[in-house]
Design a protein around this motif. Structure first.
Motif, mmCIF file in Angstrom:
data_model
loop_
_atom_site.group_PDB
_atom_site.id
_atom_site.type_symbol
_atom_site.label_atom_id
_atom_site.label_comp_id
_atom_site.label_asym_id
_atom_site.label_seq_id
_atom_site.Cartn_x
_atom_site.Cartn_y
_atom_site.Cartn_z
ATOM 1 N N ASN A 191 0.829 -1.227 0.000
ATOM 2 C CA ASN A 191 0.000 0.000 0.000
ATOM 3 C C ASN A 191 0.859 1.272 0.000
ATOM 4 N N GLU A 192 2.025 1.220 0.680
ATOM 5 C CA GLU A 192 2.910 2.401 0.686
ATOM 6 C C GLU A 192 3.458 2.652 -0.717
ATOM 7 N N LEU A 193 3.859 1.548 -1.371
ATOM 8 C CA LEU A 193 4.401 1.682 -2.725
ATOM 9 C C LEU A 193 3.346 2.266 -3.667
ATOM 10 N N ALA A 194 2.122 1.746 -3.547
ATOM 11 C CA ALA A 194 1.032 2.231 -4.402
ATOM 12 C C ALA A 194 0.833 3.724 -4.204
ATOM 13 N N GLN A 195 0.891 4.130 -2.967
ATOM 14 C CA GLN A 195 0.672 5.542 -2.653
ATOM 15 C C GLN A 195 1.818 6.416 -3.179
ATOM 16 N N LYS A 196 3.060 5.962 -2.929
ATOM 17 C CA LYS A 196 4.219 6.776 -3.325
ATOM 18 C C LYS A 196 4.321 6.938 -4.838
ATOM 19 N N LEU A 197 3.903 5.911 -5.571
ATOM 20 C CA LEU A 197 4.023 6.001 -7.033
ATOM 21 C C LEU A 197 2.680 6.330 -7.700
ATOM 22 N N ASP A 198 1.730 6.697 -6.880
ATOM 23 C CA ASP A 198 0.424 7.126 -7.391
ATOM 24 C C ASP A 198 -0.212 6.070 -8.303
ATOM 25 N N MET A 199 -0.152 4.822 -7.818
ATOM 26 C CA MET A 199 -0.730 3.734 -8.617
ATOM 27 C C MET A 199 -2.178 3.490 -8.210
ATOM 28 N N LYS A 200 -2.948 2.978 -9.164
ATOM 29 C CA LYS A 200 -4.344 2.626 -8.849
ATOM 30 C C LYS A 200 -4.358 1.216 -8.252
ATOM 31 N N ILE A 201 -5.111 1.052 -7.176
ATOM 32 C CA ILE A 201 -5.257 -0.286 -6.577
ATOM 33 C C ILE A 201 -6.507 -0.916 -7.191
ATOM 34 N N LEU A 202 -6.278 -1.906 -8.063
ATOM 35 C CA LEU A 202 -7.419 -2.505 -8.766
ATOM 36 C C LEU A 202 -8.077 -3.608 -7.952
ATOM 37 N N THR A 203 -7.266 -4.355 -7.202
ATOM 38 C CA THR A 203 -7.811 -5.480 -6.418
ATOM 39 C C THR A 203 -6.991 -5.686 -5.151
ATOM 40 N N GLY A 204 -7.571 -6.464 -4.250
ATOM 41 C CA GLY A 204 -6.808 -7.019 -3.131
ATOM 42 C C GLY A 204 -6.672 -6.144 -1.912
ATOM 43 N N ASN A 205 -7.739 -5.433 -1.555
ATOM 44 C CA ASN A 205 -7.650 -4.517 -0.417
ATOM 45 C C ASN A 205 -7.131 -5.163 0.863
ATOM 46 N N GLU A 206 -7.501 -6.421 1.076
ATOM 47 C CA GLU A 206 -7.135 -7.049 2.356
ATOM 48 C C GLU A 206 -5.694 -7.570 2.389
ATOM 49 N N THR A 207 -5.019 -7.584 1.220
ATOM 50 C CA THR A 207 -3.633 -8.079 1.214
ATOM 51 C C THR A 207 -2.634 -6.974 0.838
ATOM 52 N N LEU A 208 -3.040 -5.739 1.074
ATOM 53 C CA LEU A 208 -2.193 -4.601 0.714
ATOM 54 C C LEU A 208 -1.027 -4.394 1.676
ATOM 55 N N PHE A 209 -1.026 -5.152 2.758
ATOM 56 C CA PHE A 209 -0.012 -4.896 3.780
ATOM 57 C C PHE A 209 1.136 -5.898 3.734
ATOM 58 N N LYS A 210 1.239 -6.600 2.619
ATOM 59 C CA LYS A 210 2.375 -7.526 2.451
ATOM 60 C C LYS A 210 3.650 -6.728 2.204
ATOM 61 N N ASP A 211 4.767 -7.292 2.657
ATOM 62 C CA ASP A 211 6.058 -6.647 2.421
ATOM 63 C C ASP A 211 6.548 -6.914 0.998
ATOM 64 N N ILE A 212 7.165 -5.903 0.397
ATOM 65 C CA ILE A 212 7.767 -6.074 -0.934
ATOM 66 C C ILE A 212 9.248 -6.386 -0.746
ATOM 67 N N THR A 213 9.675 -7.536 -1.270
ATOM 68 C CA THR A 213 11.061 -7.973 -1.068
ATOM 69 C C THR A 213 11.960 -7.597 -2.247
ATOM 70 N N GLY A 214 11.361 -7.127 -3.326
ATOM 71 C CA GLY A 214 12.143 -6.799 -4.514
ATOM 72 C C GLY A 214 11.201 -6.727 -5.696
ATOM 73 N N VAL A 215 11.769 -6.641 -6.887
ATOM 74 C CA VAL A 215 10.946 -6.511 -8.089
ATOM 75 C C VAL A 215 11.335 -7.584 -9.087
ATOM 76 N N TYR A 216 10.352 -8.121 -9.763
ATOM 77 C CA TYR A 216 10.654 -9.042 -10.856
ATOM 78 C C TYR A 216 9.865 -8.598 -12.085
ATOM 79 N N VAL A 217 10.549 -8.499 -13.221
ATOM 80 C CA VAL A 217 9.896 -8.061 -14.456
ATOM 81 C C VAL A 217 10.064 -9.123 -15.515
#
Lengths: 142, 110
Positions: free
Chosen positions: B4-30
């Protein structure tokens, strides 16, 4: 976990990506509920998902039968599709016979069977051209 | 950093998953090759992909990524949204490209 064997069975519909991955997701949930090591679950779920997708894309659908015992997870995916003419070639990473529209979805990169082999403790492929393919995957729990 | 912090900082739209927004981000995979993602993405990664079809939900579930990020405001299919909601998978949508997302997230996670 009790000593009993759990049997699960799923139909895999042909060319229907709506349900592709449904069986492997359900098996993953069941394995998590049983308290199995997360790395073992990941290996089983990925190997099964790849075999499931293969059955959807190439096999005209099929059936997934899963047996979970205290020692191992046995996954059998059986289809009655065209069969694999040369399993050795099909096992090569990057070899694919998937059509263009499948590749556009991010599948068909020729990694399915190599991925299954990578994650399975045992892999047996029984196939006959014109009759179908049965992929048997064993993942040891301990 | 939480999803949720990442979504907020990068001004992203949250399309789904309100209840799992508090998971930690360990890195990025593309990556857009699903088999490759399954064998290389790590649990907790934010996965950036241009695919929007239903099977990204299955791949996200199997790999246990913390969220799926769809770049460049690509429209996400309705059945994908529905399935992600059912399975508790977070899908975020961004106007940034995959490259820009990587760059910005790297700065934020550093």
């Amino acid at each position: 976990m009790s000593d009993s064997i759990i049997n699960l069975s799923y139909n895999i519909p042909a060319n229907d990506f709506t349900f592709a991955g449904e069986a492997s997701s359900n098996v993953k949930k069941m394995l998590s509920q049983l308290g199995i090591n997360p790395m073992v679950i990941k290996r089983a779920a990925i190997a099964m998902y790849e075999a499931e997708i293969n059955a959807v894309i190439h096999g005209g659908g099929g059936i997934a039968d899963i047996q979970i015992s205290p020692e191992k997870i046995f996954i059998c995916i059986k289809d009655e599709g065209p069969g694999i003419p040369d399993v050795e070639v099909a096992m090569q990473e990057g070899y694919s016979t998937a059509p263009e529209y499948i590749r556009e979805m991010g599948f068909g990169a020729g990694m399915g069977l190599p991925n299954i082999k990578r994650y399975a403790d045992e892999l047996q492929i029984d196939t006959e051209v014109g009759k179908g393919t049965t992929v048997k995957i064993t993942i040891n729990i301990n | 950093m939480k999803v949720n912090e990442l979504a907020q900082k990068l001004d992203m739209k949250i399309l789904t998953g309100n209840e799992t927004l508090f998971k930690d981000i360990t890195g990025v995979y593309v990556c857009d090759l699903l088999s490759w993602v399954m064998s290389h993405a790590e649990k907790g990664n934010a996965w950036i992909t241009i695919h929007t079809h239903l099977n990204i939900v299955a791949v996200a579930l199997l790999t246990e990524v913390s969220c799926v990020i769809i770049p460049e405001n690509l429209a996400v299919e309705e059945n994908t949204i529905k399935k992600a909601e059912e399975e508790g998978i977070v899908i975020l949508s961004s106007s940034l490209s995959a490259y820009e997302l990587c760059y910005r997230i790297h700065e934020l996670l550093a």
